[in-house]
Scaffold this motif. Structure first.
Motif, PDB file in Angstrom:
ATOM      1  N   MET A 120       5.687  13.502   9.438  1.00 58.31           N
ATOM      2  CA  MET A 120       4.481  13.852   8.695  1.00 58.31           C
ATOM      3  C   MET A 120       4.570  15.276   8.136  1.00 58.31           C
ATOM      4  O   MET A 120       4.164  15.545   7.006  1.00 58.31           O
ATOM      5  CB  MET A 120       3.239  13.703   9.581  1.00 58.31           C
ATOM      6  CG  MET A 120       2.796  12.246   9.740  1.00 58.31           C
ATOM      7  SD  MET A 120       1.584  11.996  11.090  1.00 58.31           S
ATOM      8  CE  MET A 120       0.217  13.015  10.515  1.00 58.31           C
ATOM      9  N   MET A 164       0.840  -1.204   0.000  1.00 59.19           N
ATOM     10  CA  MET A 164       0.000   0.000   0.000  1.00 59.19           C
ATOM     11  C   MET A 164       0.876   1.256   0.000  1.00 59.19           C
ATOM     12  O   MET A 164       1.815   1.371   0.793  1.00 59.19           O
ATOM     13  CB  MET A 164      -0.903  -0.004   1.252  1.00 59.19           C
ATOM     14  CG  MET A 164      -1.854   1.179   1.334  1.00 59.19           C
ATOM     15  SD  MET A 164      -2.745   1.200   2.873  1.00 59.19           S
ATOM     16  CE  MET A 164      -3.817  -0.240   2.687  1.00 59.19           C
ATOM     17  N   SER A 165       0.571   2.189  -0.868  1.00 60.46           N
ATOM     18  CA  SER A 165       1.360   3.419  -0.958  1.00 60.46           C
ATOM     19  C   SER A 165       1.290   4.208   0.349  1.00 60.46           C
ATOM     20  O   SER A 165       0.255   4.294   0.985  1.00 60.46           O
ATOM     21  CB  SER A 165       0.824   4.285  -2.114  1.00 60.46           C
ATOM     22  OG  SER A 165       1.014   5.659  -1.878  1.00 60.46           O
ATOM     23  N   SER A 166       2.422   4.754   0.748  1.00 55.91           N
ATOM     24  CA  SER A 166       2.385   5.620   1.929  1.00 55.91           C
ATOM     25  C   SER A 166       3.417   6.725   1.792  1.00 55.91           C
ATOM     26  O   SER A 166       4.417   6.762   2.475  1.00 55.91           O
ATOM     27  CB  SER A 166       2.597   4.808   3.210  1.00 55.91           C
ATOM     28  OG  SER A 166       3.835   4.156   3.189  1.00 55.91           O
ATOM     29  N   ASP A 167       3.135   7.650   0.897  1.00 51.80           N
ATOM     30  CA  ASP A 167       4.055   8.769   0.677  1.00 51.80           C
ATOM     31  C   ASP A 167       3.891   9.871   1.707  1.00 51.80           C
ATOM     32  O   ASP A 167       4.760  10.705   1.866  1.00 51.80           O
ATOM     33  CB  ASP A 167       3.801   9.368  -0.718  1.00 51.80           C
ATOM     34  CG  ASP A 167       4.141   8.377  -1.817  1.00 51.80           C
ATOM     35  OD1 ASP A 167       5.055   7.558  -1.598  1.00 51.80           O
ATOM     36  OD2 ASP A 167       3.499   8.432  -2.874  1.00 51.80           O
ATOM     37  N   LEU A 168       2.748   9.874   2.388  1.00 53.09           N
ATOM     38  CA  LEU A 168       2.460  10.989   3.296  1.00 53.09           C
ATOM     39  C   LEU A 168       2.500  10.589   4.769  1.00 53.09           C
ATOM     40  O   LEU A 168       2.601  11.450   5.641  1.00 53.09           O
ATOM     41  CB  LEU A 168       1.091  11.593   2.948  1.00 53.09           C
ATOM     42  CG  LEU A 168       0.999  12.237   1.548  1.00 53.09           C
ATOM     43  CD1 LEU A 168      -0.430  12.593   1.212  1.00 53.09           C
ATOM     44  CD2 LEU A 168       1.887  13.482   1.469  1.00 53.09           C
ATOM     45  N   ILE A 169       2.393   9.293   5.052  1.00 56.23           N
ATOM     46  CA  ILE A 169       2.477   8.810   6.443  1.00 56.23           C
ATOM     47  C   ILE A 169       3.245   7.490   6.469  1.00 56.23           C
ATOM     48  O   ILE A 169       2.829   6.527   5.825  1.00 56.23           O
ATOM     49  CB  ILE A 169       1.072   8.570   7.055  1.00 56.23           C
ATOM     50  CG1 ILE A 169       0.279   9.867   7.121  1.00 56.23           C
ATOM     51  CG2 ILE A 169       1.202   7.933   8.418  1.00 56.23           C
ATOM     52  CD1 ILE A 169      -0.787   9.883   8.195  1.00 56.23           C
ATOM     53  N   ALA A 190      -5.033   9.761  18.854  1.00 54.33           N
ATOM     54  CA  ALA A 190      -5.195   8.476  18.163  1.00 54.33           C
ATOM     55  C   ALA A 190      -4.683   7.318  19.024  1.00 54.33           C
ATOM     56  O   ALA A 190      -5.228   6.211  18.988  1.00 54.33           O
ATOM     57  CB  ALA A 190      -4.449   8.503  16.834  1.00 54.33           C
ATOM     58  N   ASN A 191      -3.648   7.584  19.794  1.00 56.59           N
ATOM     59  CA  ASN A 191      -3.045   6.545  20.631  1.00 56.59           C
ATOM     60  C   ASN A 191      -3.544   6.566  22.068  1.00 56.59           C
ATOM     61  O   ASN A 191      -2.923   5.981  22.954  1.00 56.59           O
ATOM     62  CB  ASN A 191      -1.509   6.697  20.598  1.00 56.59           C
ATOM     63  CG  ASN A 191      -0.930   6.287  19.255  1.00 56.59           C
ATOM     64  OD1 ASN A 191      -0.772   5.102  19.004  1.00 56.59           O
ATOM     65  ND2 ASN A 191      -0.664   7.252  18.383  1.00 56.59           N
ATOM     66  N   THR A 242      -2.966  15.277  17.363  1.00 55.57           N
ATOM     67  CA  THR A 242      -3.772  14.265  16.668  1.00 55.57           C
ATOM     68  C   THR A 242      -3.240  12.865  16.936  1.00 55.57           C
ATOM     69  O   THR A 242      -4.007  11.939  17.245  1.00 55.57           O
ATOM     70  CB  THR A 242      -3.758  14.542  15.144  1.00 55.57           C
ATOM     71  OG1 THR A 242      -4.242  15.862  14.914  1.00 55.57           O
ATOM     72  CG2 THR A 242      -4.612  13.534  14.387  1.00 55.57           C
ATOM     73  N   ALA A 298      -1.394  11.843  19.423  1.00 60.43           N
ATOM     74  CA  ALA A 298      -1.579  11.487  20.832  1.00 60.43           C
ATOM     75  C   ALA A 298      -3.018  11.031  21.094  1.00 60.43           C
ATOM     76  O   ALA A 298      -3.257  10.037  21.801  1.00 60.43           O
ATOM     77  CB  ALA A 298      -1.217  12.670  21.730  1.00 60.43           C
ATOM     78  N   ASN A 331       1.572   4.189   6.870  1.00 58.78           N
ATOM     79  CA  ASN A 331       0.147   4.495   6.691  1.00 58.78           C
ATOM     80  C   ASN A 331      -0.658   4.273   7.980  1.00 58.78           C
ATOM     81  O   ASN A 331      -1.769   3.747   7.970  1.00 58.78           O
ATOM     82  CB  ASN A 331      -0.429   3.634   5.550  1.00 58.78           C
ATOM     83  CG  ASN A 331      -1.669   4.266   4.930  1.00 58.78           C
ATOM     84  OD1 ASN A 331      -2.206   5.227   5.484  1.00 58.78           O
ATOM     85  ND2 ASN A 331      -2.124   3.723   3.825  1.00 58.78           N
ATOM     86  N   SER A 332      -0.092   4.706   9.106  1.00 54.84           N
ATOM     87  CA  SER A 332      -0.774   4.517  10.393  1.00 54.84           C
ATOM     88  C   SER A 332      -0.406   5.611  11.392  1.00 54.84           C
ATOM     89  O   SER A 332       0.720   6.122  11.389  1.00 54.84           O
ATOM     90  CB  SER A 332      -0.379   3.156  10.980  1.00 54.84           C
ATOM     91  OG  SER A 332      -0.879   3.031  12.293  1.00 54.84           O
ATOM     92  N   LEU A 333      -1.377   5.958  12.231  1.00 52.63           N
ATOM     93  CA  LEU A 333      -1.111   6.920  13.309  1.00 52.63           C
ATOM     94  C   LEU A 333      -0.740   6.225  14.615  1.00 52.63           C
ATOM     95  O   LEU A 333      -0.387   6.882  15.596  1.00 52.63           O
ATOM     96  CB  LEU A 333      -2.352   7.793  13.548  1.00 52.63           C
ATOM     97  CG  LEU A 333      -2.771   8.711  12.406  1.00 52.63           C
ATOM     98  CD1 LEU A 333      -4.063   9.435  12.761  1.00 52.63           C
ATOM     99  CD2 LEU A 333      -1.662   9.721  12.093  1.00 52.63           C
ATOM    100  N   ILE A 334      -0.870   4.911  14.612  1.00 50.92           N
ATOM    101  CA  ILE A 334      -0.653   4.164  15.856  1.00 50.92           C
ATOM    102  C   ILE A 334       0.829   3.835  16.037  1.00 50.92           C
ATOM    103  O   ILE A 334       1.430   3.162  15.198  1.00 50.92           O
ATOM    104  CB  ILE A 334      -1.487   2.861  15.849  1.00 50.92           C
ATOM    105  CG1 ILE A 334      -2.957   3.166  15.504  1.00 50.92           C
ATOM    106  CG2 ILE A 334      -1.379   2.143  17.192  1.00 50.92           C
ATOM    107  CD1 ILE A 334      -3.620   4.239  16.360  1.00 50.92           C
TER     108      ILE A 334
END
Lengths: 78, 78, 78, 78, 78, 78
Positions: A26, A1-6, A72-73, A68, A70, A9-12
């Protein structure tokens, strides 16, 4: 899966420390998306890393992204 | 249904990566609404993509939009 | 009921698209309240719609207003 | 009860419209507290009401205050 | 218990009015921590209390601190 | 466990006072990460601690970081 911005691809992430690193990353990836030319980016980085006001602006961005991450977690409470 | 300001007229996206892209897109659509002239917009884009302070301002906007999108998507926790 | 600062005196709108439009409108009505002279406002609008930094400032405001509107509408999740 | 910084010493208001007015008022009362001299304040008001960037700064402040007021009033959902 | 950065080392206050005063005080104590020299601080205060843009910046800070204080006090709803 | 960006790699602190100190520290560690050269950092610190606008910018950052820390600690309500 592409993840050029994160990354991943996860906030966790496992810890607050990793959350801070993610916040910085980020922000950098948005700069990269907005200014794809690496040489110009390098010049700009040179500028803002030596400018007091821009360093503070960087801190403000990281603080906002981190809020954000924090949330998310669940603030890594447990 | 018209959606000049939000792609697909929805905040719900599948991944954080798409959430970041949406945040950037939403900001761009506000610029478009505030300055409908494409030529002027192109000139301004040229300016802020080469200006360290304005690139940081862009990061701040994306961080703020993303906070909303992330909350809308429950941080993609599940 | 008077509603000089918020159209229809409500934060509840049907879609994210309408939420973005409301955010822009709410910001404009504050400008109007702070500077009641329409001619001066028109001049200022001319200035900030052609200034890269100010367009970015506008995006930041809309992002902030939208965060509130989106929360009010439970992010249009259902 | 003294209320130099918040009218009626309360965040609870009947409508979004009143919430916006309260946000503007709260900001003005902070300016007053920070600069007690009415004549200087009047001069400054003259300045920022005719300056595009400062009008946008005003919008940003109102948006931030309003976010708090809206949350306090549960977004006037009922 | 030491409380150089927050009066009474608490975010809980009886009224919104006290919450606004606390927000202003908390901001001032950060200035004090960042610039311990009282004479320089006095000079700077002189500057920003007579500068329209900086007064607005002050309002923005107070709005941000107050958002936290208001949430801590459950918006003084009861 | 490495903790270059957050002391003790945790957002949980005993009191609001410690929360404010943590907010300041977290901001400083981002400056350090963005500008690793201690001598340049010292020069920049000299600049922004004597500049009214930058001191206010510092307050804004601390306010933003503190909002996250306060939420993480449930506002030290109990």
């Amino acid at each position: 899966m592409s993840s050029d911005l994160i990354p991943n691809n996860s906030l966790i992430v496992a810890t607050p420390e990793e959350g801070r690193a993610l916040a910085m990353k980020m922000a950098r990836l948005i700069v990269k998306a907005a200014q794809p030319d690496a040489a110009i980016r390098e010049d700009l980085r040179e500028i803002y890393s030596q400018n007091a006001g821009m360093l503070l602006q960087t801190c403000q961005i990281v603080a906002t992204e981190f809020a954000t991450i924090a949330a998310a977690n669940n603030y890594w409470r447990n």
